[in-house]
Design a protein around this motif. Sequence first.
Motif, PDB file in Angstrom:
ATOM      1  N   HIS A   1      81.391  21.493  77.847  1.00  0.00           N
ATOM      2  CA  HIS A   1      82.120  21.438  76.573  1.00  0.00           C
ATOM      3  C   HIS A   1      83.362  22.319  76.567  1.00  0.00           C
ATOM      4  O   HIS A   1      83.913  22.608  75.517  1.00  0.00           O
TER       5      HIS A   1
ATOM      6  N   GLY B   1      70.665  31.546  75.889  1.00  0.00           N
ATOM      7  CA  GLY B   1      71.868  32.281  75.467  1.00  0.00           C
ATOM      8  C   GLY B   1      72.314  33.288  76.524  1.00  0.00           C
ATOM      9  O   GLY B   1      73.495  33.595  76.641  1.00  0.00           O
ATOM     10  N   GLN B   2      71.340  33.762  77.320  1.00  0.00           N
ATOM     11  CA  GLN B   2      71.615  34.850  78.269  1.00  0.00           C
ATOM     12  C   GLN B   2      72.669  34.465  79.318  1.00  0.00           C
ATOM     13  O   GLN B   2      73.539  35.266  79.661  1.00  0.00           O
ATOM     14  N   HIS B   3      72.546  33.222  79.764  1.00  0.00           N
ATOM     15  CA  HIS B   3      73.471  32.712  80.776  1.00  0.00           C
ATOM     16  C   HIS B   3      74.900  32.783  80.249  1.00  0.00           C
ATOM     17  O   HIS B   3      75.827  33.226  80.934  1.00  0.00           O
TER      18      HIS B   3
ATOM     19  N   HIS C   1      82.384  15.488  66.198  1.00  0.00           N
ATOM     20  CA  HIS C   1      81.969  16.720  66.892  1.00  0.00           C
ATOM     21  C   HIS C   1      81.854  16.419  68.380  1.00  0.00           C
ATOM     22  O   HIS C   1      81.020  15.629  68.785  1.00  0.00           O
TER      23      HIS C   1
ATOM     24  N   PHE D   1      69.617  29.255  70.874  1.00  0.00           N
ATOM     25  CA  PHE D   1      69.449  28.146  71.803  1.00  0.00           C
ATOM     26  C   PHE D   1      70.188  26.934  71.273  1.00  0.00           C
ATOM     27  O   PHE D   1      70.413  26.799  70.061  1.00  0.00           O
ATOM     28  N   ASP D   2      70.602  26.095  72.177  1.00  0.00           N
ATOM     29  CA  ASP D   2      71.426  24.932  71.807  1.00  0.00           C
ATOM     30  C   ASP D   2      71.176  23.862  72.847  1.00  0.00           C
ATOM     31  O   ASP D   2      71.512  24.051  74.017  1.00  0.00           O
TER      32      ASP D   2
ATOM     33  N   SER E   1      81.893  19.068  70.700  1.00  0.00           N
ATOM     34  CA  SER E   1      81.679  20.343  71.379  1.00  0.00           C
ATOM     35  C   SER E   1      80.205  20.723  71.413  1.00  0.00           C
ATOM     36  O   SER E   1      79.336  19.965  70.981  1.00  0.00           O
ATOM     37  N   ALA E   2      79.948  21.913  71.937  1.00  0.00           N
ATOM     38  CA  ALA E   2      78.627  22.516  71.833  1.00  0.00           C
ATOM     39  C   ALA E   2      78.434  23.002  70.396  1.00  0.00           C
ATOM     40  O   ALA E   2      79.397  23.201  69.653  1.00  0.00           O
ATOM     41  N   LEU E   3      77.159  23.229  70.032  1.00  0.00           N
ATOM     42  CA  LEU E   3      76.869  23.690  68.666  1.00  0.00           C
ATOM     43  C   LEU E   3      76.826  25.213  68.529  1.00  0.00           C
ATOM     44  O   LEU E   3      77.050  25.746  67.445  1.00  0.00           O
TER      45      LEU E   3
ATOM     46  N   ARG F   1      64.566  34.933  81.895  1.00  0.00           N
ATOM     47  CA  ARG F   1      65.770  34.209  81.462  1.00  0.00           C
ATOM     48  C   ARG F   1      65.555  33.729  80.036  1.00  0.00           C
ATOM     49  O   ARG F   1      64.663  32.923  79.771  1.00  0.00           O
TER      50      ARG F   1
ATOM     51  N   ALA G   1      70.685  19.484  73.873  1.00  0.00           N
ATOM     52  CA  ALA G   1      70.625  18.051  73.594  1.00  0.00           C
ATOM     53  C   ALA G   1      69.155  17.661  73.519  1.00  0.00           C
ATOM     54  O   ALA G   1      68.312  18.287  74.158  1.00  0.00           O
TER      55      ALA G   1
ATOM     56  N   THR H   1      72.879  11.726  71.943  1.00  0.00           N
ATOM     57  CA  THR H   1      72.257  12.804  72.723  1.00  0.00           C
ATOM     58  C   THR H   1      71.805  13.928  71.792  1.00  0.00           C
ATOM     59  O   THR H   1      71.113  14.859  72.218  1.00  0.00           O
TER      60      THR H   1
END
Length: 336
Positions: free
Chosen positions: A47, A305-307, A119, A176-177, A121-123, A302, A179, A159
């Motif tokens: 995104h 969001g951490q990534h 929309h 967290f986000d 993009s990512a949420l 893990r 599909a 998706t």
Amino acid sequence: MAVSHIAFPDLVALLEAIFVRFGTSRQVAAILADNCARCERDGAKSHGVFRMKGYTDSLATGWVDGRAEPVLEEAAAGFLRVDAQNGFAQPALALGRDVLIEKTRANGIALLAIRNSHHLSALWPDLEPFAEQGFIALSTVNSFACTVPHGGQSAVFGTNPIAFAAPTRSGEPVVFDMATSSMANGDVQIAAREGNQLPAGAGVDSNGNPTTDPSAVLNGGALLPFGGHKGSSISMMIELLSAALTGGNYSFEFDWSGHPGAATPLTGQLIILIDAARAGGAPFGVRAETLIDEMASAGVKRFPGQHRFAARKRSDAEGIALGVDDLNWLEALAAD
Ligand code: NDP
């Protein structure tokens, strides 16, 4: 691939220039450029600048109105609506954001139902700032029919991502986000572009047979929901919340065939905000950290969001890593 590094404000300025060149207002350009650059900065590649072609194609074909002026309506004390007027969802959210916070503070909970919106993009960029301000936030968006409901034969759902963000006492928010299809469409496109196969169970070809070929999924095939019937039910809920509740289109309802190349689904977005300060017992952020600590004790290394947070730190320190070809392409888009 040769890589160059670009500072966040420079990438925002470059993307802003592209949006303006493709006909958006300066205000819309600023909002979208910030959103897209944040995705690239955080390593959310599906995104980030990869999506600029989709944005510019949709604008160039006249499918989306880059100068739309969204309209805010108050349906009830805790129920706001925004008609995005065939514009992007993020400017509609920007219009309703302060009122949504005010209503949430007053009522403990409030929602913003956006319709006639695009929309792409990512949420998480929509939600993370709410958690940073002490709110719990949940959002859903439907997209375009490319996912077969469990037990069905043809694509009905998009998706359909769902995202959640919550504050912690002292650390980064929990976000967290994801599909609700087996994977995001952007990742299928990236796999096709890079000649990679999809994981088993990701999708079907135009005959409904399982395939791992991204081109077969993109050309007449479809994705499957994640998690069989369970993911399918969540995706159905997202259609209901993002379309039936907002007044927007279901993923199968809009017709963009008159705008070849258009890539932004014309649907809806729901955002539910809860005031974490109203939680019973110990402060919400403290309780959130108790859960995180317990998960870590159980061996979890893990967290969602951490990534992104790690990629953000890297980008802030070194600049955002961009392929030289991508950077040249963006500069050409801005200058043409
Ligand atoms: P992923 O499967 O990559 O990740 C989903 C979530 O799980 C993220 O929060 C991620 O955190 C977390 N996660 C990933 N791997 C792990 C792991 N091993 N352990 C714990 N947590 C993990 O996302 P998707 O591919 O499903 O979706 C990608 C994006 O696509 C989303 O941002 C979504 O909003 C967007 N999208 C947008 C659509 C639209 O129409 N606008 C349509 C569909 C999707 P982290 O962020 O740290 O990686």
